[in-house]
Design a protein around this motif. Structure first.
Motif, short mmCIF file in Angstrom:
data_model
loop_
_atom_site.label_atom_id
_atom_site.label_comp_id
_atom_site.label_asym_id
_atom_site.label_seq_id
_atom_site.Cartn_x
_atom_site.Cartn_y
_atom_site.Cartn_z
N ALA A 38 0.83 -1.21 0.00
CA ALA A 38 0.00 0.00 0.00
C ALA A 38 0.86 1.26 0.00
N MET A 39 1.96 1.25 0.78
CA MET A 39 2.86 2.40 0.82
C MET A 39 3.52 2.62 -0.53
N SER A 40 3.89 1.53 -1.21
CA SER A 40 4.52 1.65 -2.52
C SER A 40 3.57 2.28 -3.53
N MET A 41 2.31 1.83 -3.49
CA MET A 41 1.32 2.39 -4.42
C MET A 41 1.05 3.86 -4.11
N MET A 42 0.92 4.18 -2.82
CA MET A 42 0.64 5.57 -2.45
C MET A 42 1.83 6.47 -2.72
N GLY A 43 3.03 5.88 -2.77
CA GLY A 43 4.20 6.66 -3.12
C GLY A 43 4.18 7.09 -4.58
N LEU A 44 3.47 6.32 -5.42
CA LEU A 44 3.37 6.63 -6.84
C LEU A 44 2.14 7.48 -7.16
N LEU A 45 1.14 7.41 -6.28
CA LEU A 45 -0.11 8.12 -6.52
C LEU A 45 -0.20 9.35 -5.63
N GLU A 46 -1.05 10.27 -6.02
CA GLU A 46 -1.32 11.44 -5.18
C GLU A 46 -2.07 10.99 -3.94
N PRO A 47 -1.64 11.43 -2.74
CA PRO A 47 -2.30 10.98 -1.51
C PRO A 47 -3.69 11.58 -1.33
N THR A 48 -4.70 10.89 -1.86
CA THR A 48 -6.10 11.30 -1.72
C THR A 48 -6.90 10.13 -1.19
N LEU A 49 -8.15 10.39 -0.82
CA LEU A 49 -9.01 9.32 -0.31
C LEU A 49 -9.23 8.25 -1.38
N THR A 50 -9.48 8.66 -2.62
CA THR A 50 -9.71 7.70 -3.70
C THR A 50 -8.50 6.83 -3.93
N ASN A 51 -7.32 7.42 -3.99
CA ASN A 51 -6.11 6.64 -4.19
C ASN A 51 -5.80 5.76 -2.99
N GLY A 52 -6.17 6.23 -1.80
CA GLY A 52 -6.02 5.39 -0.62
C GLY A 52 -6.88 4.15 -0.72
N SER A 95 -5.46 4.16 8.63
CA SER A 95 -4.93 5.09 9.62
C SER A 95 -3.41 5.08 9.62
N SER A 96 -2.82 3.90 9.40
CA SER A 96 -1.36 3.80 9.33
C SER A 96 -0.81 4.58 8.15
N LEU A 97 -1.49 4.49 6.99
CA LEU A 97 -1.05 5.25 5.83
C LEU A 97 -1.15 6.75 6.10
N SER A 98 -2.24 7.16 6.73
CA SER A 98 -2.40 8.58 7.05
C SER A 98 -1.37 9.04 8.08
N PHE A 99 -1.05 8.17 9.02
CA PHE A 99 -0.02 8.48 10.02
C PHE A 99 1.31 8.78 9.35
N LEU A 100 1.58 8.07 8.25
CA LEU A 100 2.83 8.26 7.52
C LEU A 100 2.74 9.38 6.49
N GLY A 101 1.58 10.03 6.42
CA GLY A 101 1.41 11.13 5.48
C GLY A 101 1.03 10.69 4.08
N LEU A 102 0.59 9.43 3.93
CA LEU A 102 0.26 8.89 2.61
C LEU A 102 -1.23 8.67 2.40
N GLY A 103 -2.04 9.09 3.35
CA GLY A 103 -3.48 8.87 3.25
C GLY A 103 -4.22 10.16 2.99
N PRO A 123 -10.49 15.64 8.19
CA PRO A 123 -10.13 14.92 9.43
C PRO A 123 -9.92 13.44 9.18
N ASP A 124 -8.81 12.93 9.67
CA ASP A 124 -8.51 11.50 9.57
C ASP A 124 -7.82 11.07 10.86
N LEU A 125 -8.21 9.92 11.37
CA LEU A 125 -7.70 9.48 12.67
C LEU A 125 -6.19 9.31 12.67
#
Length: 277
Positions: free
Chosen positions: A129-143, A214-222, A228-230
Protein backbone atom coordinates in the motif's frame (compact mmCIF):
# COMPACT_ATOMS: atom_id res chain seq x y z
CA UNK A 1 -30.04 -14.94 10.87
CA UNK A 2 -32.33 -14.38 13.86
CA UNK A 3 -30.62 -17.21 15.73
CA UNK A 4 -27.19 -15.73 15.01
CA UNK A 5 -28.28 -12.31 16.27
CA UNK A 6 -29.79 -13.89 19.40
CA UNK A 7 -26.53 -15.69 20.15
CA UNK A 8 -24.54 -12.49 19.58
CA UNK A 9 -26.76 -10.61 22.03
CA UNK A 10 -26.34 -13.31 24.71
CA UNK A 11 -22.55 -13.25 24.53
CA UNK A 12 -21.16 -10.37 26.67
CA UNK A 13 -18.11 -9.80 24.47
CA UNK A 14 -20.04 -9.88 21.19
CA UNK A 15 -22.67 -7.60 22.73
CA UNK A 16 -19.89 -5.17 23.67
CA UNK A 17 -18.65 -5.38 20.08
CA UNK A 18 -22.12 -4.62 18.72
CA UNK A 19 -22.42 -1.61 21.03
CA UNK A 20 -18.99 -0.24 20.03
CA UNK A 21 -19.65 -0.71 16.31
CA UNK A 22 -23.12 0.84 16.66
CA UNK A 23 -21.57 3.87 18.38
CA UNK A 24 -18.99 4.24 15.60
CA UNK A 25 -21.57 3.90 12.82
CA UNK A 26 -24.10 6.23 14.45
CA UNK A 27 -21.35 8.79 15.15
CA UNK A 28 -20.34 8.75 11.49
CA UNK A 29 -23.87 8.82 10.05
CA UNK A 30 -25.20 11.53 12.36
CA UNK A 31 -22.00 13.55 12.71
CA UNK A 32 -23.74 16.64 11.32
CA UNK A 33 -26.20 16.55 14.22
CA UNK A 34 -23.92 15.27 17.01
CA UNK A 35 -20.80 17.37 16.40
CA UNK A 36 -20.89 20.54 18.52
CA UNK A 37 -18.72 22.36 15.95
CA UNK A 38 -19.46 20.81 12.52
CA UNK A 39 -17.51 23.51 10.65
CA UNK A 40 -14.34 22.37 12.44
CA UNK A 41 -14.11 19.40 10.06
CA UNK A 42 -12.58 21.75 7.51
CA UNK A 43 -10.04 24.54 7.25
CA UNK A 44 -11.24 26.56 10.24
CA UNK A 45 -8.92 28.58 12.47
CA UNK A 46 -9.79 29.71 16.01
CA UNK A 47 -6.57 30.87 17.65
CA UNK A 48 -8.49 32.17 20.66
CA UNK A 49 -9.15 28.52 21.65
CA UNK A 50 -6.07 26.77 20.30
CA UNK A 51 -4.52 23.76 22.05
CA UNK A 52 -7.03 23.70 24.91
CA UNK A 53 -7.16 20.64 27.17
CA UNK A 54 -10.48 18.78 27.57
CA UNK A 55 -13.03 21.18 29.06
CA UNK A 56 -16.54 22.31 28.26
CA UNK A 57 -17.54 22.80 25.48
CA UNK A 58 -14.42 21.13 24.01
CA UNK A 59 -14.81 17.74 25.72
CA UNK A 60 -11.81 16.25 23.86
CA UNK A 61 -9.86 19.49 23.78
CA UNK A 62 -8.82 21.47 20.70
CA UNK A 63 -5.96 21.14 18.22
CA UNK A 64 -3.19 23.57 17.38
CA UNK A 65 -5.47 25.87 15.37
CA UNK A 66 -8.41 25.75 17.79
CA UNK A 67 -10.58 23.09 16.15
CA UNK A 68 -12.72 20.84 18.36
CA UNK A 69 -11.21 17.34 18.45
CA UNK A 70 -14.51 15.62 19.27
CA UNK A 71 -16.17 17.06 16.17
CA UNK A 72 -13.21 16.11 13.98
CA UNK A 73 -13.15 12.54 15.31
CA UNK A 74 -16.83 12.10 14.43
CA UNK A 75 -16.16 13.18 10.84
CA UNK A 76 -12.99 11.07 10.73
CA UNK A 77 -15.13 8.04 11.56
CA UNK A 78 -17.23 8.83 8.51
CA UNK A 79 -14.12 8.83 6.30
CA UNK A 80 -12.91 5.54 7.83
CA UNK A 81 -16.25 3.78 7.35
CA UNK A 82 -16.60 4.97 3.75
CA UNK A 83 -13.12 3.68 3.02
CA UNK A 84 -13.84 0.32 4.71
CA UNK A 85 -17.12 -0.19 2.83
CA UNK A 86 -15.67 0.74 -0.57
CA UNK A 87 -12.51 -1.36 -0.13
CA UNK A 88 -14.40 -4.50 0.89
CA UNK A 89 -17.12 -3.92 -1.72
CA UNK A 90 -14.42 -4.07 -4.41
CA UNK A 91 -11.92 -6.51 -2.92
CA UNK A 92 -14.37 -9.21 -1.81
CA UNK A 93 -16.10 -9.83 -5.19
CA UNK A 94 -12.75 -9.83 -7.01
CA UNK A 95 -11.11 -12.19 -4.53
CA UNK A 96 -14.14 -14.49 -4.30
CA UNK A 97 -14.54 -14.79 -8.08
CA UNK A 98 -10.84 -15.57 -8.64
CA UNK A 99 -10.84 -18.07 -5.77
CA UNK A 100 -13.91 -19.87 -7.13
CA UNK A 101 -12.48 -20.15 -10.64
CA UNK A 102 -9.10 -21.36 -9.40
CA UNK A 103 -10.49 -23.80 -6.84
CA UNK A 104 -13.19 -25.36 -8.99
CA UNK A 105 -11.70 -25.36 -12.50
CA UNK A 106 -8.19 -26.46 -11.50
CA UNK A 107 -5.52 -27.09 -14.15
CA UNK A 108 -3.84 -24.14 -15.82
CA UNK A 109 -6.54 -21.78 -14.61
CA UNK A 110 -5.71 -22.66 -11.02
CA UNK A 111 -1.97 -22.45 -11.61
CA UNK A 112 -1.99 -19.02 -13.28
CA UNK A 113 -4.52 -17.40 -10.94
CA UNK A 114 -2.95 -18.71 -7.75
CA UNK A 115 0.61 -17.81 -8.79
CA UNK A 116 -0.54 -14.21 -9.40
CA UNK A 117 -2.25 -14.29 -6.01
CA UNK A 118 0.89 -15.65 -4.36
CA UNK A 119 2.93 -12.76 -5.78
CA UNK A 120 0.61 -10.26 -4.08
CA UNK A 121 0.55 -12.29 -0.87
CA UNK A 122 4.35 -12.42 -0.75
CA UNK A 123 4.53 -8.63 -0.32
CA UNK A 124 3.76 -7.29 3.18
CA UNK A 125 0.37 -5.55 2.90
CA UNK A 126 1.43 -2.21 4.36
CA UNK A 127 4.55 -2.14 2.17
CA UNK A 128 2.44 -2.75 -0.95
CA UNK A 129 0.00 0.00 0.00
CA UNK A 130 2.86 2.40 0.82
CA UNK A 131 4.52 1.65 -2.52
CA UNK A 132 1.32 2.39 -4.42
CA UNK A 133 0.64 5.57 -2.45
CA UNK A 134 4.20 6.66 -3.12
CA UNK A 135 3.37 6.63 -6.84
CA UNK A 136 -0.11 8.12 -6.52
CA UNK A 137 -1.32 11.44 -5.18
CA UNK A 138 -2.30 10.98 -1.51
CA UNK A 139 -6.10 11.30 -1.72
CA UNK A 140 -9.01 9.32 -0.31
CA UNK A 141 -9.71 7.70 -3.70
CA UNK A 142 -6.11 6.64 -4.19
CA UNK A 143 -6.02 5.39 -0.62
CA UNK A 144 -8.98 3.14 -1.42
CA UNK A 145 -7.20 1.86 -4.53
CA UNK A 146 -4.02 1.11 -2.59
CA UNK A 147 -5.79 -0.75 0.23
CA UNK A 148 -8.01 -2.67 -2.23
CA UNK A 149 -4.93 -3.83 -4.15
CA UNK A 150 -3.57 -5.49 -1.02
CA UNK A 151 -6.85 -6.98 0.20
CA UNK A 152 -8.36 -9.12 -2.58
CA UNK A 153 -5.66 -11.87 -2.49
CA UNK A 154 -6.67 -12.90 1.03
CA UNK A 155 -10.22 -13.62 -0.13
CA UNK A 156 -8.88 -15.46 -3.16
CA UNK A 157 -6.81 -17.76 -0.94
CA UNK A 158 -9.72 -18.32 1.47
CA UNK A 159 -12.31 -19.14 -1.22
CA UNK A 160 -9.81 -21.19 -3.22
CA UNK A 161 -9.26 -23.54 -0.28
CA UNK A 162 -12.99 -23.73 0.43
CA UNK A 163 -13.87 -24.37 -3.24
CA UNK A 164 -11.30 -27.15 -3.55
CA UNK A 165 -12.84 -28.86 -0.56
CA UNK A 166 -16.48 -28.28 -1.55
CA UNK A 167 -16.14 -29.48 -5.16
CA UNK A 168 -15.70 -33.05 -3.93
CA UNK A 169 -18.97 -32.96 -1.96
CA UNK A 170 -22.00 -34.97 -3.09
CA UNK A 171 -24.22 -31.98 -3.86
CA UNK A 172 -21.64 -30.66 -6.36
CA UNK A 173 -21.31 -34.04 -8.06
CA UNK A 174 -25.11 -34.29 -8.24
CA UNK A 175 -25.34 -30.86 -9.90
CA UNK A 176 -22.70 -31.87 -12.44
CA UNK A 177 -24.48 -35.14 -13.23
CA UNK A 178 -27.75 -33.37 -14.08
CA UNK A 179 -25.87 -31.09 -16.46
CA UNK A 180 -25.50 -27.86 -14.47
CA UNK A 181 -23.04 -25.39 -16.02
CA UNK A 182 -19.73 -24.63 -14.36
CA UNK A 183 -20.88 -21.10 -13.51
CA UNK A 184 -24.04 -22.49 -11.90
CA UNK A 185 -22.03 -24.95 -9.82
CA UNK A 186 -19.57 -22.28 -8.69
CA UNK A 187 -21.95 -19.46 -7.89
CA UNK A 188 -25.18 -21.27 -7.00
CA UNK A 189 -23.86 -24.43 -5.32
CA UNK A 190 -20.36 -23.82 -3.91
CA UNK A 191 -20.49 -20.08 -3.11
CA UNK A 192 -23.46 -20.23 -0.67
CA UNK A 193 -21.50 -22.72 1.45
CA UNK A 194 -18.54 -20.33 1.54
CA UNK A 195 -20.60 -17.32 2.70
CA UNK A 196 -20.25 -17.92 6.49
CA UNK A 197 -16.45 -17.91 6.25
CA UNK A 198 -16.46 -14.90 3.92
CA UNK A 199 -18.82 -12.97 6.19
CA UNK A 200 -16.69 -13.68 9.25
CA UNK A 201 -13.52 -12.54 7.48
CA UNK A 202 -15.23 -9.38 6.22
CA UNK A 203 -16.24 -8.43 9.76
CA UNK A 204 -12.71 -8.96 11.06
CA UNK A 205 -11.19 -7.19 8.07
CA UNK A 206 -13.30 -4.07 8.44
CA UNK A 207 -11.38 -3.14 11.58
CA UNK A 208 -8.06 -3.97 9.91
CA UNK A 209 -8.92 -1.80 6.89
CA UNK A 210 -9.49 1.13 9.25
CA UNK A 211 -6.18 0.36 10.97
CA UNK A 212 -4.20 0.13 7.71
CA UNK A 213 -5.81 3.32 6.37
CA UNK A 214 -4.93 5.09 9.62
CA UNK A 215 -1.36 3.80 9.33
CA UNK A 216 -1.05 5.25 5.83
CA UNK A 217 -2.40 8.58 7.05
CA UNK A 218 -0.02 8.48 10.02
CA UNK A 219 2.83 8.26 7.52
CA UNK A 220 1.41 11.13 5.48
CA UNK A 221 0.26 8.89 2.61
CA UNK A 222 -3.48 8.87 3.25
CA UNK A 223 -6.20 11.48 3.52
CA UNK A 224 -4.67 14.95 3.55
CA UNK A 225 -5.48 17.93 5.82
CA UNK A 226 -7.76 19.69 6.44
CA UNK A 227 -9.97 16.61 6.00
CA UNK A 228 -10.13 14.92 9.43
CA UNK A 229 -8.51 11.50 9.57
CA UNK A 230 -7.70 9.48 12.67
CA UNK A 231 -4.21 8.48 11.56
CA UNK A 232 -3.10 11.97 10.60
CA UNK A 233 -4.55 13.34 13.85
CA UNK A 234 -2.46 10.86 15.85
CA UNK A 235 0.64 11.78 13.83
CA UNK A 236 0.07 15.50 14.38
CA UNK A 237 -0.43 15.12 18.11
CA UNK A 238 2.55 12.80 18.61
CA UNK A 239 4.90 15.73 18.12
CA UNK A 240 3.53 17.42 21.23
CA UNK A 241 3.48 14.55 23.71
CA UNK A 242 3.26 14.48 26.67
CA UNK A 243 2.19 18.11 27.19
CA UNK A 244 -0.71 18.13 24.72
CA UNK A 245 -1.60 14.48 25.33
CA UNK A 246 -5.23 14.83 24.19
CA UNK A 247 -4.15 15.49 20.60
CA UNK A 248 -2.99 11.88 20.32
CA UNK A 249 -4.88 9.97 23.02
CA UNK A 250 -8.44 10.63 21.83
CA UNK A 251 -7.87 9.89 18.10
CA UNK A 252 -5.90 6.79 19.15
CA UNK A 253 -8.76 5.65 21.39
CA UNK A 254 -11.17 6.24 18.51
CA UNK A 255 -9.14 3.83 16.33
CA UNK A 256 -9.02 1.32 19.19
CA UNK A 257 -12.80 1.43 19.71
CA UNK A 258 -13.54 0.80 16.02
CA UNK A 259 -11.00 -2.00 15.53
CA UNK A 260 -11.82 -3.67 18.86
CA UNK A 261 -15.57 -3.58 18.15
CA UNK A 262 -15.30 -5.20 14.72
CA UNK A 263 -12.85 -7.81 16.03
CA UNK A 264 -15.20 -8.83 18.86
CA UNK A 265 -18.08 -9.29 16.42
CA UNK A 266 -15.86 -11.17 13.96
CA UNK A 267 -14.59 -13.56 16.64
CA UNK A 268 -18.14 -14.24 17.79
CA UNK A 269 -19.35 -14.86 14.23
CA UNK A 270 -16.47 -17.26 13.63
CA UNK A 271 -17.52 -19.35 16.60
CA UNK A 272 -21.26 -19.20 15.84
CA UNK A 273 -21.12 -19.84 12.09
CA UNK A 274 -18.36 -22.42 12.51
CA UNK A 275 -20.56 -24.31 14.95
CA UNK A 276 -23.57 -24.12 12.61
CA UNK A 277 -21.71 -25.54 9.60
Amino acid sequence: MNRTLAVLLRNPLSLLGLILVALVVLSAVFADFIAPFPLHRGAVVDFANFNKPPEWPYIFGTDLVGRDLFSRILYAYRISLILGVVVLAIAVPIGVAIGLFAGYLGGWTEYVLMRITDVFLSIPPLVLAMSMMGLLEPTLTNGMIAVTAMWWPWYTRLVYNLARSEKEEGYVLAAEIIGASKLHVMFREILPNCVPSILTKMTLDFGFVILIASSLSFLGLGVQPPTPDLGSMVAEGAKYLPDSWWLTVFPGLAILVAVFGFNLIGDALREILGAEQ
